[in-house]
Write a protein that holds these residues in place. Structure first.
Motif, PDB file in Angstrom:
ATOM      1  N   HIS A   1       0.901  -1.220   0.000  1.00 53.96           N
ATOM      2  CA  HIS A   1       0.053  -0.024   0.219  1.00 53.96           C
ATOM      3  C   HIS A   1       0.929   1.102   0.117  1.00 53.96           C
ATOM      4  O   HIS A   1       1.730   1.563   0.868  1.00 53.96           O
ATOM      5  CB  HIS A   1      -0.851   0.010   1.231  1.00 53.96           C
ATOM      6  N   ASN A   2       0.882   2.294  -1.151  1.00 58.45           N
ATOM      7  CA  ASN A   2       1.701   3.297  -1.202  1.00 58.45           C
ATOM      8  C   ASN A   2       0.886   4.434  -1.514  1.00 58.45           C
ATOM      9  O   ASN A   2      -0.066   4.230  -2.405  1.00 58.45           O
ATOM     10  CB  ASN A   2       2.795   2.938  -2.148  1.00 58.45           C
ATOM     11  N   ILE A   3       1.325   5.337  -0.973  1.00 56.38           N
ATOM     12  CA  ILE A   3       0.743   6.818  -1.504  1.00 56.38           C
ATOM     13  C   ILE A   3       1.873   7.618  -2.040  1.00 56.38           C
ATOM     14  O   ILE A   3       2.756   7.907  -1.469  1.00 56.38           O
ATOM     15  CB  ILE A   3       0.205   7.491  -0.149  1.00 56.38           C
ATOM     16  N   LYS A   4       1.486   8.044  -3.327  1.00 57.31           N
ATOM     17  CA  LYS A   4       2.658   8.878  -4.084  1.00 57.31           C
ATOM     18  C   LYS A   4       2.095  10.283  -4.494  1.00 57.31           C
ATOM     19  O   LYS A   4       0.976  10.455  -4.891  1.00 57.31           O
ATOM     20  CB  LYS A   4       3.104   8.032  -5.357  1.00 57.31           C
ATOM     21  N   ARG A   5       2.919  11.188  -4.934  1.00 59.94           N
ATOM     22  CA  ARG A   5       2.537  12.317  -5.481  1.00 59.94           C
ATOM     23  C   ARG A   5       3.157  12.684  -6.835  1.00 59.94           C
ATOM     24  O   ARG A   5       4.368  12.323  -7.092  1.00 59.94           O
ATOM     25  CB  ARG A   5       3.155  13.426  -4.422  1.00 59.94           C
ATOM     26  N   LYS A   6       2.278  12.965  -7.744  1.00 59.95           N
ATOM     27  CA  LYS A   6       2.889  13.223  -8.955  1.00 59.95           C
ATOM     28  C   LYS A   6       2.444  14.576  -9.395  1.00 59.95           C
ATOM     29  O   LYS A   6       1.550  15.002  -9.020  1.00 59.95           O
ATOM     30  CB  LYS A   6       1.968  11.969 -10.109  1.00 59.95           C
ATOM     31  N   TYR A   7       3.402  15.030 -10.454  1.00 61.94           N
ATOM     32  CA  TYR A   7       3.094  16.553 -10.821  1.00 61.94           C
ATOM     33  C   TYR A   7       2.915  16.499 -12.179  1.00 61.94           C
ATOM     34  O   TYR A   7       3.579  15.653 -12.848  1.00 61.94           O
ATOM     35  CB  TYR A   7       4.449  17.216 -10.706  1.00 61.94           C
ATOM     36  N   SER A   8       1.956  17.391 -12.878  1.00 58.22           N
ATOM     37  CA  SER A   8       1.694  17.362 -14.172  1.00 58.22           C
ATOM     38  C   SER A   8       1.223  18.700 -14.564  1.00 58.22           C
ATOM     39  O   SER A   8       0.727  19.600 -13.515  1.00 58.22           O
ATOM     40  CB  SER A   8       0.695  16.279 -14.773  1.00 58.22           C
ATOM     41  N   CYS A   9       1.318  18.935 -15.829  1.00 52.80           N
ATOM     42  CA  CYS A   9       0.890  20.352 -16.396  1.00 52.80           C
ATOM     43  C   CYS A   9      -0.545  20.380 -16.703  1.00 52.80           C
ATOM     44  O   CYS A   9      -0.866  19.349 -17.323  1.00 52.80           O
ATOM     45  CB  CYS A   9       1.825  20.825 -17.443  1.00 52.80           C
ATOM     46  N   THR A  10      -1.213  21.613 -16.568  1.00 55.32           N
ATOM     47  CA  THR A  10      -2.775  21.454 -16.829  1.00 55.32           C
ATOM     48  C   THR A  10      -2.797  21.894 -18.217  1.00 55.32           C
ATOM     49  O   THR A  10      -3.931  21.472 -18.666  1.00 55.32           O
ATOM     50  CB  THR A  10      -3.502  22.569 -15.982  1.00 55.32           C
ATOM     51  N   LEU A  11      -1.968  22.611 -18.951  1.00 52.10           N
ATOM     52  CA  LEU A  11      -2.279  22.721 -20.334  1.00 52.10           C
ATOM     53  C   LEU A  11      -1.597  21.567 -21.285  1.00 52.10           C
ATOM     54  O   LEU A  11      -2.602  21.132 -22.212  1.00 52.10           O
ATOM     55  CB  LEU A  11      -1.341  24.172 -20.702  1.00 52.10           C
ATOM     56  N   CYS A  12      -0.565  21.100 -21.119  1.00 54.50           N
ATOM     57  CA  CYS A  12      -0.087  20.135 -21.978  1.00 54.50           C
ATOM     58  C   CYS A  12      -0.031  18.883 -21.416  1.00 54.50           C
ATOM     59  O   CYS A  12       0.343  18.102 -22.246  1.00 54.50           O
ATOM     60  CB  CYS A  12       1.481  20.431 -22.456  1.00 54.50           C
ATOM     61  N   SER A  13      -0.534  18.442 -20.244  1.00 53.78           N
ATOM     62  CA  SER A  13      -0.606  17.186 -19.582  1.00 53.78           C
ATOM     63  C   SER A  13       0.614  16.553 -19.652  1.00 53.78           C
ATOM     64  O   SER A  13       0.602  15.340 -19.706  1.00 53.78           O
ATOM     65  CB  SER A  13      -1.719  16.484 -20.394  1.00 53.78           C
ATOM     66  N   LYS A  14       1.578  17.191 -19.666  1.00 52.67           N
ATOM     67  CA  LYS A  14       3.126  16.606 -19.522  1.00 52.67           C
ATOM     68  C   LYS A  14       3.254  16.255 -17.963  1.00 52.67           C
ATOM     69  O   LYS A  14       2.951  17.048 -17.281  1.00 52.67           O
ATOM     70  CB  LYS A  14       4.121  17.382 -20.118  1.00 52.67           C
ATOM     71  N   ARG A  15       3.774  14.953 -17.970  1.00 51.59           N
ATOM     72  CA  ARG A  15       4.099  14.519 -16.313  1.00 51.59           C
ATOM     73  C   ARG A  15       5.274  15.236 -15.985  1.00 51.59           C
ATOM     74  O   ARG A  15       6.486  14.907 -17.080  1.00 51.59           O
ATOM     75  CB  ARG A  15       4.089  13.016 -16.309  1.00 51.59           C
ATOM     76  N   LEU A  16       5.568  15.705 -15.032  1.00 55.73           N
ATOM     77  CA  LEU A  16       6.747  16.354 -14.466  1.00 55.73           C
ATOM     78  C   LEU A  16       7.677  15.794 -13.554  1.00 55.73           C
ATOM     79  O   LEU A  16       6.612  15.234 -12.495  1.00 55.73           O
ATOM     80  CB  LEU A  16       6.319  18.075 -14.204  1.00 55.73           C
ATOM     81  N   GLU A  17       8.897  15.909 -13.426  1.00 58.28           N
ATOM     82  CA  GLU A  17       9.683  15.284 -12.381  1.00 58.28           C
ATOM     83  C   GLU A  17      10.445  16.156 -11.687  1.00 58.28           C
ATOM     84  O   GLU A  17      10.842  17.216 -12.301  1.00 58.28           O
ATOM     85  CB  GLU A  17      10.689  14.199 -12.806  1.00 58.28           C
ATOM     86  N   LEU A  18      10.610  16.246 -10.341  1.00 56.31           N
ATOM     87  CA  LEU A  18      11.579  16.846  -9.689  1.00 56.31           C
ATOM     88  C   LEU A  18      12.994  16.759  -9.820  1.00 56.31           C
ATOM     89  O   LEU A  18      13.440  15.780  -9.941  1.00 56.31           O
ATOM     90  CB  LEU A  18      11.336  16.993  -7.966  1.00 56.31           C
ATOM     91  N   CYS A  19      13.688  17.780 -10.108  1.00 57.25           N
ATOM     92  CA  CYS A  19      15.287  17.684 -10.155  1.00 57.25           C
ATOM     93  C   CYS A  19      15.835  18.149  -8.814  1.00 57.25           C
ATOM     94  O   CYS A  19      15.688  19.205  -8.447  1.00 57.25           O
ATOM     95  CB  CYS A  19      15.737  18.526 -11.355  1.00 57.25           C
TER      96      CYS A  19
END
Length: 67
Positions: A48-66
């Motif tokens: 059982h995992n809870i994860k946080r994902k980031y994405s753009c609302t305009l281009c729907s691209k999934r973003l990653e933290l650097c």
């Protein structure tokens, strides 16, 4: 072949909220999506995992933290 029917991965969205910053590709707003992931074997929860994902609302691209 039986392994496919015995194992299951379920993902459920818990919530969305605005994140700081902007998309590097299009400059749109970034949203943080909290999701719950369960791995099941014969209807019993194994992981059982809870994860946080980031994405753009305009281009729907999934973003990653650097870091």
């Amino acid at each position: 072949m039986c392994w496919v029917f015995l194992c299951d991965e379920r993902e459920r969205e818990l919530g969305r909220r605005r994140a700081s910053g902007s998309c590097p590709c299009c400059g749109g707003k970034v949203v943080a999506i909290d999701s719950e992931i369960k791995w099941m074997f014969c209807l019993l929860t194994i992981c059982h995992n809870i994860k946080r994902k980031y994405s753009c609302t305009l281009c729907s691209k999934r973003l990653e933290l650097c870091t």
